[in-house]
Design an enzyme around this catalytic site. Structure first.
Site, PDB file in Angstrom:
ATOM      1  N   GLU A  69     -29.247 -18.001 -34.104  1.00 30.53           N
ATOM      2  CA  GLU A  69     -28.197 -17.598 -33.154  1.00 30.53           C
ATOM      3  C   GLU A  69     -27.111 -18.656 -33.141  1.00 30.53           C
ATOM      4  O   GLU A  69     -27.406 -19.858 -33.099  1.00 30.53           O
ATOM      5  CB  GLU A  69     -28.724 -17.482 -31.715  1.00 30.53           C
ATOM      6  CG  GLU A  69     -29.514 -16.253 -31.420  1.00 30.53           C
ATOM      7  CD  GLU A  69     -29.957 -16.173 -29.958  1.00 30.53           C
ATOM      8  OE1 GLU A  69     -29.244 -16.721 -29.076  1.00 30.53           O
ATOM      9  OE2 GLU A  69     -31.008 -15.580 -29.709  1.00 30.53           O
TER      10      GLU A  69
ATOM     11  N   GLU B 275     -36.589 -18.763 -28.127  1.00 29.68           N
ATOM     12  CA  GLU B 275     -36.244 -19.714 -27.082  1.00 29.68           C
ATOM     13  C   GLU B 275     -37.303 -19.773 -25.978  1.00 29.68           C
ATOM     14  O   GLU B 275     -37.010 -19.454 -24.808  1.00 29.68           O
ATOM     15  CB  GLU B 275     -34.872 -19.378 -26.483  1.00 29.68           C
ATOM     16  CG  GLU B 275     -33.754 -19.366 -27.508  1.00 29.68           C
ATOM     17  CD  GLU B 275     -32.376 -19.111 -26.897  1.00 29.68           C
ATOM     18  OE1 GLU B 275     -32.301 -18.761 -25.704  1.00 29.68           O
ATOM     19  OE2 GLU B 275     -31.375 -19.249 -27.620  1.00 29.68           O
TER      20      GLU B 275
HETATM   21  O1  IFM Z   1     -27.728 -13.937 -24.957  1.00 31.32           O
HETATM   22  C1  IFM Z   1     -28.479 -15.085 -25.177  1.00 31.32           C
HETATM   23  C2  IFM Z   1     -29.685 -14.768 -26.027  1.00 31.32           C
HETATM   24  O2  IFM Z   1     -30.478 -13.790 -25.445  1.00 31.32           O
HETATM   25  C3  IFM Z   1     -30.530 -15.997 -26.206  1.00 31.32           C
HETATM   26  N1  IFM Z   1     -29.758 -17.111 -26.662  1.00 31.32           N
HETATM   27  C4  IFM Z   1     -28.526 -17.401 -25.985  1.00 31.32           C
HETATM   28  C5  IFM Z   1     -27.683 -16.140 -25.881  1.00 31.32           C
HETATM   29  C6  IFM Z   1     -26.349 -16.455 -25.161  1.00 31.32           C
HETATM   30  O3  IFM Z   1     -26.586 -16.952 -23.894  1.00 31.32           O
END
Ligand code: IFM
Length: 487
Positions: free
Chosen positions: A387, A179
């Site tokens: 994710e 990200e």
């Molecule tokens: O916890 C975060 C992660 O570090 C990166 N993506 C989003 C998740 C939830 O906010």
């Protein structure tokens, strides 16, 4: 990514929804969120150590000093992963643990931790997926200017070389960045993430240097890793929707898509920054000076798989079309916008949807649309959901259980969306649940629980939630269980 096959042949229930053969089931974490041991074995502060120790930056003054103490408990954690049947584990490496100042030689004790972790995973039959950077820049590099400085990209390439040398023979899948949008725009734009700077032009400069660092690291990784290794980057692509069908809202959506998504996918996947992004931001940066000859060729080096993170869609308007708040876009509340050049765009919460504890609307259709959009724009590109998950206000019952039916419903809905996207042509290779266990949720500290495994921070006891058992069942079946099964 690795083609890890489930070791138990799937036994299909009649109503079961199928996933492709070889589809990888995993869970993800990140170094600063779980490791703790902030000052052990030569580790020095990263920007998140500094930020979290700055009063007022993180809820309750929480820090990652101890977190889930994974640095000391990784063996038990891997055993738990094995028990749940995970086929892959996505973790990140703390740069300041292995190269404390961000320059010069590596610290063997730091590298040893990751060597031990990877060995333990391999021993358990779990494929390691390593992310080089999940937001924790060594503080010394920030002191030298951080990501807005071009030099930082070169330092990242050196760090990538260290890691490829240490783990290249054992880690089959490498991700450069997690990200990068958050690193650039929350770190240097709205300032809700470390290092907490609120400089729109610096945020854009950071975005370019993160892109450049990705390209430089790919070159290094390709040069050092075995030919079978897979390279990737993980993006939190915003599924942007206009609030109404007005031309003004369409323009708001275009702008957020440009500075939220195409600022990365443009150079990485298509070899150029989008012209509309340049036009929207040319009053802030001179792109012709920022981007040097050869940068785009480096950044657009091919990757083997694109990591996609998805939680909730992004609903936008021009202010005239609705009362949405331009300061709280779901990424944290700040008086400064993380959207340079498009500060006037307003953000909304979708009506009529259930919400998570983050107040994010639950909308699996957004994941389906995102996967189909990425597939349309990049035909043939393999995708991995790196994710997906949700925070809820979990607690331990007097019987010692954590019942989280909302999370099961969330996961079921999103896995169903993945399956539909696959059926409609998206080449999705696997799914990593966020997160394996409860952890330090950045500006929210420990107040938000995203884990499938509950962490009692007072004792560091791990309690698999009902959703962890449900996910283990999904993995065993290689399919979604019937609705009645386990909730
Ligand atoms: O916890 C975060 C992660 O570090 C990166 N993506 C989003 C998740 C939830 O906010």
């Amino acid at each position: 990514m690795t083609a890890v096959r489930p070791d138990i042949a799937p036994r299909q229930a009649p109503e079961a929804v199928d996933f492709p053969t070889g589809f990888v089931w995993g869970a993800a974490t990140a170094a600063y969120q779980i490791e703790g041991a902030a000052a052990e074995d030569g580790r020095t502060p990263s920007i998140w150590d500094t930020f979290s120790r700055t009063p007022g930056k993180v809820r309750n003054g929480d820090t990652g000093d101890i977190a889930a103490d994974h640095y000391h408990r990784y063996r038990d954690d891997v055993a738990l992963m094995k028990q749940l049947g995970l086929k892959a584990y996505r973790f990140s490496i703390s740069w300041s643990r292995v190269q404390p100042t961000g320059r010069g030689p590596a610290v063997e004790r730091g590298l040893d931790f990751y060597r031990r972790l990877v060995d333990e995973l391999l021993e358990a039959g779990i494929a390691p997926v390593a992310t080089l950077y999940h937001w924790d820049l060594p503080q010394e590099l920030e002191d030298a200017g951080g990501w807005p400085q071009r030099e930082t990209a070169e330092r990242f390439a050196d760090y990538a070389a260290i890691m490829a040398g240490a783990l290249g023979d054992r880690v089959p899948t490498w991700t450069t960045f997690n990200e990068p949008w958050c690193s650039a725009f929350l770190g240097y734009g709205s300032g809700v993430h470390a290092p907490g700077r609120t400089e729109p032009a610096s945020a854009l400069r950071a975005a370019h240097h993160l892109n450049l660092a990705h390209g430089r690291a790919l070159e290094v990784l390709r040069g050092q890793l075995p030919a079978t290794a897979q390279t990737s980057v993980t993006l939190n692509l915003h599924q942007v929707r206009p609030l109404t069908d007005s031309a003004a809202d369409a323009d708001a959506a275009r702008r957020i898509d440009a500075v939220g998504n195409r600022v990365f996918t443009g150079p990485m996947l298509h070899g150029a920054y989008p012209e509309d992004l340049i036009a929207d931001t040319s009053h802030l940066v001179d792109w012709s000076k920022l981007v040097h000859d050869g940068d785009l060729a480096a950044i657009s080096r091919p990757i083997d798989v694109l990591g996609v993170n998805y939680y909730t869609p992004t609903l936008v308007s021009t202010p005239a079309d609705g009362a949405g708040d331009s300061r709280d876009d779901g990424h944290g509340n700040s008086d400064h916008s993380p959207w340079p050049g498009s500060e006037h765009v307003a953000f909304h919460l979708a009506e009529g949807k259930k919400r998570t504890a983050m107040n994010w609307a639950i909308d699996p259709e957004g994941l389906y649309n995102l996967l189909m959009d990425v597939t349309r724009d990049n035909p043939g590109l393999p995708l991995m959901i790196t994710e997906n998950g949700a925070a809820f206000d979990d607690y331990v019952s007097p019987e010692g259980r954590v019942e989280d039916p909302e999370r099961i419903e969330y996961l079921r809905g999103h896995l169903d969306a993945v399956q539909r996207a696959v059926a409609d042509g998206a080449d999705v290779r696997g799914y990593f649940l966020w997160s394996l266990m409860d952890n330090f949720e950045w500006g929210y500290g420990y107040s938000k629980r995203f884990g499938a495994v509950y962490v009692d921070y007072a004792t560091q006891r791990r309690i698999p939630k009902a959703s962890a058992h449900w996910y283990a069942d999904v993995i065993r079946r290689h399919a979604l269980p019937p609705l009645t099964h386990l909730g």
